[in-house]
Design a protein around this motif. Structure first.
Motif, PDB file in Angstrom:
ATOM      1  N   HIS A   1      61.822  52.521  37.747  1.00 59.83           N
ATOM      2  CA  HIS A   1      61.799  53.681  36.527  1.00 59.83           C
ATOM      3  C   HIS A   1      61.549  55.169  37.585  1.00 59.83           C
ATOM      4  CE1 HIS A   1      60.613  55.647  32.878  1.00 59.83           C
ATOM      5  NE2 HIS A   1      59.589  56.130  33.519  1.00 59.83           N
TER       6      HIS A   1
ATOM      7  N   LEU B   1      65.750  52.593  35.988  1.00 58.56           N
ATOM      8  CA  LEU B   1      65.245  52.142  34.826  1.00 58.56           C
ATOM      9  C   LEU B   1      64.786  53.486  33.953  1.00 58.56           C
ATOM     10  CD1 LEU B   1      63.731  48.823  35.603  1.00 58.56           C
ATOM     11  CD2 LEU B   1      65.798  49.126  34.568  1.00 58.56           C
ATOM     12  N   PRO B   2      65.549  54.194  33.445  1.00 58.04           N
ATOM     13  CA  PRO B   2      65.062  55.573  32.763  1.00 58.04           C
ATOM     14  C   PRO B   2      64.329  55.299  31.347  1.00 58.04           C
ATOM     15  CG  PRO B   2      67.719  55.056  32.518  1.00 58.04           C
ATOM     16  CD  PRO B   2      67.115  54.045  33.631  1.00 58.04           C
ATOM     17  N   ASN B   3      64.854  54.072  30.627  1.00 58.06           N
ATOM     18  CA  ASN B   3      64.046  53.769  29.456  1.00 58.06           C
ATOM     19  C   ASN B   3      63.105  52.918  29.446  1.00 58.06           C
ATOM     20  OD1 ASN B   3      65.664  55.687  28.162  1.00 58.06           O
ATOM     21  ND2 ASN B   3      67.394  54.045  28.324  1.00 58.06           N
ATOM     22  N   ALA B   4      62.339  52.671  30.791  1.00 54.24           N
ATOM     23  CA  ALA B   4      61.268  51.545  30.921  1.00 54.24           C
ATOM     24  C   ALA B   4      60.021  52.012  30.685  1.00 54.24           C
ATOM     25  CB  ALA B   4      61.581  50.914  32.332  1.00 54.24           C
ATOM     26  N   GLU B   5      59.782  53.092  30.566  1.00 55.47           N
ATOM     27  CA  GLU B   5      58.241  53.672  30.287  1.00 55.47           C
ATOM     28  C   GLU B   5      57.139  52.923  29.353  1.00 55.47           C
ATOM     29  OE1 GLU B   5      55.608  57.637  30.235  1.00 55.47           O
ATOM     30  OE2 GLU B   5      57.665  57.947  30.107  1.00 55.47           O
ATOM     31  N   SER B   6      57.961  52.606  28.178  1.00 50.75           N
ATOM     32  CA  SER B   6      57.359  52.080  27.059  1.00 50.75           C
ATOM     33  C   SER B   6      56.967  50.468  27.491  1.00 50.75           C
ATOM     34  CB  SER B   6      57.879  52.242  25.664  1.00 50.75           C
ATOM     35  OG  SER B   6      59.033  51.479  25.727  1.00 50.75           O
ATOM     36  N   ARG B   7      57.966  50.012  28.166  1.00 49.02           N
ATOM     37  CA  ARG B   7      57.791  48.632  28.455  1.00 49.02           C
ATOM     38  C   ARG B   7      56.677  48.515  29.556  1.00 49.02           C
ATOM     39  NH1 ARG B   7      63.266  46.280  29.198  1.00 49.02           N
ATOM     40  NH2 ARG B   7      63.180  46.051  27.203  1.00 49.02           N
TER      41      ARG B   7
END
Length: 129
Positions: free
Chosen positions: A49, A54-60
C-alpha cells in the motif's frame, strides 16, 4: 486440515472469491479447515500500500483484525526457527515475504494456498490451488 493463505489469496477471499480456483475456494469455505494468515502478511499488505501497489487498501488495513475474524482465520506468528529456515532456503525465490511463507509452510507442515507457481519449486512446500 490446516491451511496457510498467501497474501493474494487472503485479499481475494475477502473481496473477490471468483479469482480463486474452485479447489482453493472450496478449501477456504470448508468449516472443518483451520485457516492461518502469516504474521508477515499485514506487513506485506502495508508495504505494498505504501509503495502504491495496493492504492485502495487503506480501509482493509485499518480493519485487518475484523477481516481475519470474518474469515475465521488465525494469525501464524513468526518464530526464530521460521526466520532461520526462510533465510536458508535453497531456492531462487528472492521475495522475503514469500520465503517466510514457504518456511512456515515447511516447518509447520501446513499446505500453502497460492496461485504463485514459484512455490512449486520449493522443496517441502505443499501447494493447494
Amino acid at each position: 486440515m490446516r491451511l496457510l493463505l498467501d497474501t493474494h489469496v487472503l485479499v481475494w477471499a475477502l473481496g473477490d472469491l471468483s479469482r480463486l480456483s474452485q479447489t482453493a475456494a472450496a478449501q477456504i469455505r470448508e468449516p472443518a479447515n483451520e485457516l492461518f494468515v502469516a504474521a508477515i502478511t499485514p506487513f506485506e499488505l502495508a508495504t505494498k500500500h505504501r509503495i502504491g501497489k495496493l492504492p485502495n487498501a487503506e480501509s482493509r488495513l485499518l480493519a485487518f483484525g475484523d477481516h481475519m475474524r470474518r474469515l475465521g482465520a488465525s494469525e501464524l506468528p513468526i518464530s526464530g526457527h521460521h526466520a532461520l529456515v526462510a533465510g536458508q532456503l535453497n531456492c531462487d525465490h528472492r521475495d522475503p515475504f514469500d520465503r517466510m511463507l514457504a518456511a512456515q509452510s515447511i516447518t509447520e507442515a501446513i499446505p500453502l494456498v497460492t496461485s504463485d507457481a514459484a512455490f512449486g519449486s520449493i522443496s517441502g512446500v505443499r501447494v493447494i490451488w
